[in-house]
Scaffold this motif. Sequence first.
Motif, PDB file in Angstrom:
ATOM      1  N   VAL A   1       0.987  -1.102   0.027  1.00  0.00           N
ATOM      2  CA  VAL A   1       0.010   0.057   0.069  1.00  0.00           C
ATOM      3  C   VAL A   1       0.839   1.309  -0.040  1.00  0.00           C
ATOM      4  O   VAL A   1       1.457   1.377   0.966  1.00  0.00           O
TER       5      VAL A   1
ATOM      6  N   ARG B   1      -3.025   3.571  -2.182  1.00  0.00           N
ATOM      7  CA  ARG B   1      -3.481   2.350  -3.029  1.00  0.00           C
ATOM      8  C   ARG B   1      -2.824   1.219  -2.711  1.00  0.00           C
ATOM      9  O   ARG B   1      -1.342   1.109  -2.662  1.00  0.00           O
ATOM     10  N   ALA B   2      -3.450   0.308  -2.982  1.00  0.00           N
ATOM     11  CA  ALA B   2      -2.861  -1.119  -2.781  1.00  0.00           C
ATOM     12  C   ALA B   2      -2.600  -1.753  -4.128  1.00  0.00           C
ATOM     13  O   ALA B   2      -3.337  -1.502  -5.155  1.00  0.00           O
TER      14      ALA B   2
ATOM     15  N   ILE C   1      -3.150  -4.643   2.800  1.00  0.00           N
ATOM     16  CA  ILE C   1      -4.209  -3.792   3.369  1.00  0.00           C
ATOM     17  C   ILE C   1      -3.971  -3.957   4.837  1.00  0.00           C
ATOM     18  O   ILE C   1      -3.991  -3.138   5.608  1.00  0.00           O
TER      19      ILE C   1
ATOM     20  N   ALA D   1      -0.878  -2.312   6.351  1.00  0.00           N
ATOM     21  CA  ALA D   1      -0.946  -1.054   6.459  1.00  0.00           C
ATOM     22  C   ALA D   1      -1.909  -0.622   7.575  1.00  0.00           C
ATOM     23  O   ALA D   1      -1.669   0.460   8.408  1.00  0.00           O
TER      24      ALA D   1
ATOM     25  N   VAL E   1      -4.940   3.578   3.814  1.00  0.00           N
ATOM     26  CA  VAL E   1      -5.193   2.242   3.110  1.00  0.00           C
ATOM     27  C   VAL E   1      -6.450   2.636   2.025  1.00  0.00           C
ATOM     28  O   VAL E   1      -7.239   3.656   2.478  1.00  0.00           O
TER      29      VAL E   1
END
Length: 539
Positions: free
Chosen positions: A22, A26-27, A372, A375, A382
């Motif tokens: 992440v 953004r993942a 996610i 993070a 996230v």
Amino acid sequence: MAEPNIVLGIDLGTTNSACAVVRDGRASVVRRGDDRIVPSVVAALSNGQFAVGNEAKQLRSVDPTQVVYSAKRLIGRRFSSPEVQRHRETVPYRIVEGPNESVMIELGGRRLSIVEISSQILRYLKDMAEEALGQRVKKAVIAVPANFTDSQRSATRIAARLAGLDVIRVINEPTAAALAYGYIEDMDRRIAVYDFGGGTFDVTILQITRNVFEVLSTSGEMFLGGDDLDAEILERMVATYQVQHGFNLHGDARALEQLRIAAEQVKIQLSEQPSASVRVENIPKGSGRHLDFSLSERDLRTIVEPIVRRTTPVCEDAMRVAGVSAEQIDEIVLVGGTTRVPLVREVVEDIFGKAPQTSINPMSVVAVGAAIQGAALLGSLVPMATGGVSAPSAAQSAVLLDVTPRSLGVGTIGGNVDFIIERNSVIPVEQTRLFTTTADNQRFVRIQVCQGESSEFGGNTKLGEVTLSGLRQAPRGSVTVAVTFEINTDGLLEVRALDQDTGQEQIATMRVLGGLPQEEVDAILERARTPASPPPPPQ
């Protein structure tokens, strides 16, 4: 500028592996060139080094005895287990017994543990991520099958440690997939995650309510996957070759490996089209003979349907344990490359009465979900379904309520089991049992530990034994020790002991069968710090 809180989300798969991160809210899956998915293959090279991924996979038909694949099917298992013995009969590389009933592989003139093999893949993913990110990465969240035992989870952690990774959480693969899917969809739904990978099958029922991900149940079969479909196609190929040339290829490891690679290609083709044809040249090597092989998607259904249908009772068990019917499942999420097979998707629809959703990539969703989770654990930004990013406080408020997939028990007189922690208990969870000395001046107590649902100890997976030592000398029955078994958020077993009369803590050590002793782990770490030298030439 380097981001200090980067956590790798890792899907260490049987057939393929992937990692995700992440960044800037953004993942995304980490790439190396066009590669996002890394084959879980390790090969020994003549210079004493190892090749990983596509480079290693290309060597399978050159010298299959020096190329290891599907190692995940062996990790954390006892050498004597039926699964390991069955696997030994189907692969060209040599599997032998190591210390503490562990599984070792003869590779490159050495004996390597499965955790060492797995660490090579994890190190490759780590290097790949650092190259893509332009910075060092140490922390990781690793996803494992929901039905992995304590010894398999421990072995995965050791493999990560050997690869230079600090694992901040072990997360179940279906839960990781649900986490990624839940953030994408921003839902209030009950979902089933149908996870059919290369070597394992899990199904997990979850209730997702905004930022709360509650696992209602999980069930699985630990030796069922796409490898089994490949094996059926391989057998059809061998039979076709015998008809065409009058030779039986069984017993020729190199020739079988050539065909096994082609069998996987046929399966992939038939996931997209109604028929597939391959021509395998010069098999066996130097013979000048070739195999022309064709298979229709309809014929594939016939030969693999018994395997795919084995997922049905597993799904029914998960729904029964969760207390829900198929009609009460809102969505079915597919995970794992085997779910691309059309028959698999039809079986899913038969089981749940509705078609699975196909909006997410089943090959990368687990790695994304693990990233996610990483993070969120560090309070980083996230991704949210709305397209924005969450504040750190919101990330930390995401709640995962997972369960233990198997009951934990101890052996009793007569070969029976006293269940300590029941299957489907929300983790972390702990329970305490009292154990009393049975002889005068007894200085230790040994407790046999297992996971499974059978009332007979032998019908379960034996994890190992807990030894309580340093007990005070007293008449039998006078010393009572309270032993607390805890399954933590990683699904790992921890044991504590307390003398009921004195209040003093007792020494409680867990010997995990199939796992590596600490001295062996230390030796592996030392070897990792020493540059490898080429194996000695053959005499």
